[in-house]
Design a protein around this motif. Structure first.
Motif, PDB file in Angstrom:
ATOM      1  N   TYR A 126      54.787 -29.201  -6.555  1.00 19.99           N
ATOM      2  CA  TYR A 126      55.330 -28.618  -5.332  1.00 19.99           C
ATOM      3  C   TYR A 126      54.462 -28.941  -4.119  1.00 19.99           C
ATOM      4  O   TYR A 126      54.970 -29.081  -2.999  1.00 19.99           O
ATOM      5  CB  TYR A 126      55.476 -27.108  -5.480  1.00 19.99           C
ATOM      6  N   TYR A 127      53.166 -29.030  -4.333  1.00 19.46           N
ATOM      7  CA  TYR A 127      52.266 -29.359  -3.221  1.00 19.46           C
ATOM      8  C   TYR A 127      52.552 -30.768  -2.708  1.00 19.46           C
ATOM      9  O   TYR A 127      52.594 -31.009  -1.499  1.00 19.46           O
ATOM     10  CB  TYR A 127      50.808 -29.232  -3.658  1.00 19.46           C
ATOM     11  N   ALA A 143      68.877 -37.393   0.545  1.00 23.12           N
ATOM     12  CA  ALA A 143      68.386 -36.329   1.411  1.00 23.12           C
ATOM     13  C   ALA A 143      68.722 -34.953   0.841  1.00 23.12           C
ATOM     14  O   ALA A 143      67.898 -34.031   0.901  1.00 23.12           O
ATOM     15  CB  ALA A 143      68.976 -36.484   2.805  1.00 23.12           C
ATOM     16  N   GLU A 144      69.910 -34.784   0.290  1.00 24.04           N
ATOM     17  CA  GLU A 144      70.292 -33.496  -0.283  1.00 24.04           C
ATOM     18  C   GLU A 144      69.378 -33.109  -1.433  1.00 24.04           C
ATOM     19  O   GLU A 144      68.984 -31.949  -1.576  1.00 24.04           O
ATOM     20  CB  GLU A 144      71.751 -33.551  -0.745  1.00 24.04           C
ATOM     21  N   GLU A 145      69.027 -34.097  -2.260  1.00 24.27           N
ATOM     22  CA  GLU A 145      68.135 -33.829  -3.392  1.00 24.27           C
ATOM     23  C   GLU A 145      66.744 -33.449  -2.907  1.00 24.27           C
ATOM     24  O   GLU A 145      66.134 -32.485  -3.390  1.00 24.27           O
ATOM     25  CB  GLU A 145      68.081 -35.059  -4.300  1.00 24.27           C
ATOM     26  N   LYS A 146      66.231 -34.204  -1.957  1.00 26.08           N
ATOM     27  CA  LYS A 146      64.898 -33.919  -1.423  1.00 26.08           C
ATOM     28  C   LYS A 146      64.887 -32.578  -0.692  1.00 26.08           C
ATOM     29  O   LYS A 146      63.924 -31.810  -0.776  1.00 26.08           O
ATOM     30  CB  LYS A 146      64.445 -35.042  -0.490  1.00 26.08           C
ATOM     31  N   PHE A 147      65.950 -32.293   0.065  1.00 20.52           N
ATOM     32  CA  PHE A 147      66.038 -31.045   0.818  1.00 20.52           C
ATOM     33  C   PHE A 147      66.005 -29.848  -0.132  1.00 20.52           C
ATOM     34  O   PHE A 147      65.360 -28.825   0.157  1.00 20.52           O
ATOM     35  CB  PHE A 147      67.336 -31.062   1.627  1.00 20.52           C
ATOM     36  N   LYS A 148      66.675 -29.974  -1.270  1.00 23.53           N
ATOM     37  CA  LYS A 148      66.652 -28.902  -2.261  1.00 23.53           C
ATOM     38  C   LYS A 148      65.266 -28.756  -2.880  1.00 23.53           C
ATOM     39  O   LYS A 148      64.776 -27.632  -3.072  1.00 23.53           O
ATOM     40  CB  LYS A 148      67.688 -29.186  -3.354  1.00 23.53           C
ATOM     41  N   ASP A 149      64.620 -29.874  -3.198  1.00 19.57           N
ATOM     42  CA  ASP A 149      63.261 -29.817  -3.760  1.00 19.57           C
ATOM     43  C   ASP A 149      62.293 -29.168  -2.779  1.00 19.57           C
ATOM     44  O   ASP A 149      61.418 -28.383  -3.169  1.00 19.57           O
ATOM     45  CB  ASP A 149      62.779 -31.221  -4.113  1.00 19.57           C
ATOM     46  N   ILE A 150      62.438 -29.504  -1.496  1.00 20.63           N
ATOM     47  CA  ILE A 150      61.568 -28.943  -0.464  1.00 20.63           C
ATOM     48  C   ILE A 150      61.757 -27.432  -0.377  1.00 20.63           C
ATOM     49  O   ILE A 150      60.791 -26.670  -0.276  1.00 20.63           O
ATOM     50  CB  ILE A 150      61.861 -29.620   0.895  1.00 20.63           C
ATOM     51  N   ALA A 151      63.012 -26.991  -0.447  1.00 23.93           N
ATOM     52  CA  ALA A 151      63.298 -25.558  -0.399  1.00 23.93           C
ATOM     53  C   ALA A 151      62.699 -24.832  -1.593  1.00 23.93           C
ATOM     54  O   ALA A 151      62.104 -23.756  -1.454  1.00 23.93           O
ATOM     55  CB  ALA A 151      64.814 -25.333  -0.345  1.00 23.93           C
ATOM     56  N   GLU A 152      62.841 -25.414  -2.781  1.00 31.29           N
ATOM     57  CA  GLU A 152      62.288 -24.778  -3.977  1.00 31.29           C
ATOM     58  C   GLU A 152      60.767 -24.732  -3.908  1.00 31.29           C
ATOM     59  O   GLU A 152      60.150 -23.712  -4.254  1.00 31.29           O
ATOM     60  CB  GLU A 152      62.743 -25.529  -5.231  1.00 31.29           C
ATOM     61  N   ALA A 153      60.153 -25.821  -3.453  1.00 32.88           N
ATOM     62  CA  ALA A 153      58.696 -25.849  -3.337  1.00 32.88           C
ATOM     63  C   ALA A 153      58.212 -24.763  -2.381  1.00 32.88           C
ATOM     64  O   ALA A 153      57.240 -24.043  -2.666  1.00 32.88           O
ATOM     65  CB  ALA A 153      58.238 -27.227  -2.858  1.00 32.88           C
ATOM     66  N   TYR A 154      58.880 -24.622  -1.257  1.00 32.61           N
ATOM     67  CA  TYR A 154      58.472 -23.602  -0.284  1.00 32.61           C
ATOM     68  C   TYR A 154      58.724 -22.195  -0.826  1.00 32.61           C
ATOM     69  O   TYR A 154      57.929 -21.282  -0.613  1.00 32.61           O
ATOM     70  CB  TYR A 154      59.215 -23.802   1.030  1.00 32.61           C
ATOM     71  N   ASP A 155      59.836 -22.013  -1.536  1.00 34.21           N
ATOM     72  CA  ASP A 155      60.154 -20.704  -2.102  1.00 34.21           C
ATOM     73  C   ASP A 155      59.049 -20.234  -3.051  1.00 34.21           C
ATOM     74  O   ASP A 155      58.708 -19.048  -3.083  1.00 34.21           O
ATOM     75  CB  ASP A 155      61.490 -20.777  -2.847  1.00 34.21           C
ATOM     76  N   VAL A 156      58.489 -21.157  -3.798  1.00 38.38           N
ATOM     77  CA  VAL A 156      57.429 -20.805  -4.745  1.00 38.38           C
ATOM     78  C   VAL A 156      56.088 -20.638  -4.040  1.00 38.38           C
ATOM     79  O   VAL A 156      55.403 -19.625  -4.193  1.00 38.38           O
ATOM     80  CB  VAL A 156      57.319 -21.868  -5.864  1.00 38.38           C
ATOM     81  N   LEU A 157      55.709 -21.626  -3.238  1.00 40.98           N
ATOM     82  CA  LEU A 157      54.363 -21.618  -2.652  1.00 40.98           C
ATOM     83  C   LEU A 157      54.191 -20.592  -1.544  1.00 40.98           C
ATOM     84  O   LEU A 157      53.058 -20.193  -1.229  1.00 40.98           O
ATOM     85  CB  LEU A 157      54.027 -23.016  -2.120  1.00 40.98           C
ATOM     86  N   SER A 158      55.273 -20.143  -0.942  1.00 41.00           N
ATOM     87  CA  SER A 158      55.171 -19.138   0.116  1.00 41.00           C
ATOM     88  C   SER A 158      55.160 -17.724  -0.444  1.00 41.00           C
ATOM     89  O   SER A 158      54.942 -16.764   0.293  1.00 41.00           O
ATOM     90  CB  SER A 158      56.341 -19.274   1.099  1.00 41.00           C
ATOM     91  N   PHE A 168      65.251 -21.152  -9.290  1.00 42.10           N
ATOM     92  CA  PHE A 168      65.663 -21.278  -7.897  1.00 42.10           C
ATOM     93  C   PHE A 168      67.183 -21.346  -7.858  1.00 42.10           C
ATOM     94  O   PHE A 168      67.788 -22.304  -8.316  1.00 42.10           O
ATOM     95  CB  PHE A 168      65.067 -22.533  -7.270  1.00 42.10           C
ATOM     96  N   SER A 169      67.806 -20.311  -7.292  1.00 47.19           N
ATOM     97  CA  SER A 169      69.269 -20.243  -7.312  1.00 47.19           C
ATOM     98  C   SER A 169      69.853 -20.039  -5.922  1.00 47.19           C
ATOM     99  O   SER A 169      70.997 -19.653  -5.779  1.00 47.19           O
ATOM    100  CB  SER A 169      69.713 -19.083  -8.216  1.00 47.19           C
ATOM    101  N   GLY A 170      69.049 -20.274  -4.903  1.00 46.98           N
ATOM    102  CA  GLY A 170      69.518 -20.042  -3.540  1.00 46.98           C
ATOM    103  C   GLY A 170      70.113 -21.276  -2.900  1.00 46.98           C
ATOM    104  O   GLY A 170      70.223 -22.333  -3.510  1.00 46.98           O
ATOM    105  N   ASP A 171      70.478 -21.132  -1.647  1.00 41.37           N
ATOM    106  CA  ASP A 171      71.049 -22.212  -0.857  1.00 41.37           C
ATOM    107  C   ASP A 171      69.962 -22.746   0.075  1.00 41.37           C
ATOM    108  O   ASP A 171      69.469 -22.006   0.934  1.00 41.37           O
ATOM    109  CB  ASP A 171      72.234 -21.680  -0.046  1.00 41.37           C
ATOM    110  N   PRO A 172      69.571 -24.012  -0.049  1.00 40.58           N
ATOM    111  CA  PRO A 172      68.534 -24.570   0.826  1.00 40.58           C
ATOM    112  C   PRO A 172      68.879 -24.453   2.304  1.00 40.58           C
ATOM    113  O   PRO A 172      67.991 -24.289   3.136  1.00 40.58           O
ATOM    114  CB  PRO A 172      68.453 -26.036   0.386  1.00 40.58           C
ATOM    115  N   ASN A 173      70.171 -24.514   2.622  1.00 42.40           N
ATOM    116  CA  ASN A 173      70.579 -24.376   4.019  1.00 42.40           C
ATOM    117  C   ASN A 173      70.342 -22.961   4.530  1.00 42.40           C
ATOM    118  O   ASN A 173      69.955 -22.759   5.682  1.00 42.40           O
ATOM    119  CB  ASN A 173      72.056 -24.756   4.178  1.00 42.40           C
TER     120      ASN A 173
END
Length: 354
Positions: free
Chosen positions: A25-26, A63-78, A128-133
């Motif tokens: 995630y980092y 982009a959709e795949e990366k955007f979802k990964d970014i959201a999941e990474a932030y959801d965990v690390l934050s 992770f079951s949320g909406d990245p948007n």
């Protein structure tokens, strides 16, 4: 707002080692493992803006795949609780039963602690079951307080940006995205058209203007969910640049108790008794047009796949409101719970076997 509680989670049983495997995630956010909460936040902002799908139309799938990964990474690390588990056990440990808890925060935390399958030590696993948007919109909404001058509920943030029809003037060269707000509309609003007045509070550093502005949105007949209305420069000032964010309202369709919408058609579903299905019937249906009720006459036998189509009684076209879709009525036939034997004998003689 209350946060997800993960203290007291079941850790792996003694002697069971959960390997720190899975995605980094980092690395997804482009930061080191020792990054501070502020650095994690800044990294998410930068990465999410870079890889938002609406900004990468030429490579949208990636982009959709990366955007979802970014959201999941932030959801965990934050989240301090999830971050502790991830730092010790990695993604596999986080999702395989090394952590647990119950519930999501009132603000709509996009990750969820849910029941896991067999896992070291049992318990729960992160998913992770949320909406990245939605996460993206919540992240960027903080500087705006929203209320309706007509007493409606406050807006929820819209879940996207850079979409078709969205103007980017006032974004300060990409320094700030538009402020996106949902505009809840009933089917009646979208059928007849209406005007909604909405109060927006905004901050100013060097711009001389009122701290609040009332924006009037003219809803046109036939508009669909997702239609965007942009007000350039009506949001927060971007730093001390003398430029302000755009405000964008996005039409959202409220659930209707009688109809659902499918393009320009209106759909209505109702239950009828078996006798009506066999013999025909009439019923009155309140329409979206003010003070109008439709008398619908069904003379056909209602079979499982039967639908009644009333031409020209659907939604108006936003391009030409004089043109309308259809009203389509479907039915569920309710059978009687019991029938007397004498009646059964009569039905055998009356109804054809075909």
């Amino acid at each position: 707002s209350p946060r997800l509680i993960a203290s007291g989670f079941p850790l792996p049983a003694p002697g069971v080692r959960v390997a720190a495997m899975g995605r980094d995630y980092y690395a997804i956010l482009g930061i080191s493992k020792g990054a501070s909460a502020d650095e994690i936040r800044k990294a998410y902002r930068k990465a999410a803006l870079k890889w938002h799908p609406d900004k990468n139309q030429d490579k949208k799938a990636e982009a959709e795949e990366k955007f979802k990964d970014i959201a999941e990474a932030y959801d965990v690390l934050s989240d301090p609780e999830k971050k502790v588990i991830y730092d010790q056990y990695g993604e596999e440990g986080l999702k395989g039963g090394a952590g647990g808890g119950a519930g999501a925060d009132a603000g709509g935390t996009s990750g969820a602690w849910g029941p896991s399958g067999p896992a070291p030590g049992g318990g729960f696993a992160y998913q992770f079951s949320g909406d990245p948007n939605d996460m993206f919109a919540r992240f960027f909404r903080d500087s705006f307080q929203r209320s309706s001058s007509f007493g409606e509920s406050p807006f929820d943030p819209f879940s996207g940006m850079f979409g078709a029809g969205m103007r980017q003037q006032g974004m300060g060269g990409g320094e700030a995205p538009p402020a996106m707000f949902d505009l809840a509309c009933t089917l009646e609003d979208l059928y007849t058209g209406t005007t909604k007045k909405l109060k927006v509070k905004r901050r100013s550093a060097t711009i001389q203007r009122e701290p609040e502005v009332v924006l009037a949105v003219d809803i046109k007949p036939g508009w669909k969910a997702g239609t965007k209305v942009t007000y350039p420069g009506e949001g927060d000032e971007i730093g001390n640049t003398g430029k302000a964010q755009d405000v964008v309202f996005v039409v959202r369709e409220k659930r209707h108790p009688v109809f659902t919408r499918e393009g320009s058609n209106l759909l209505h579903h109702r239950q009828i008794p078996l006798v009506d299905a066999l013999c025909g019937f009439k019923f009155d249906l309140p329409h979206l047009e003010p003070e109008k009720t439709l008398r619908i006459n069904v003379t056909d036998m209602v079979t499982p796949n039967y639908s009644k189509v009333i031409k020209g009684k659907g939604m108006p076209s936003h391009k030409d409101p004089s043109k309308r879709g259809d009203l389509i009525v479907t039915f569920d036939v309710v059978y009687p719970k019991a029938v007397d034997q004498a009646v059964k004998e009569q039905l055998k003689n009356i109804l054809p076997r075909c």
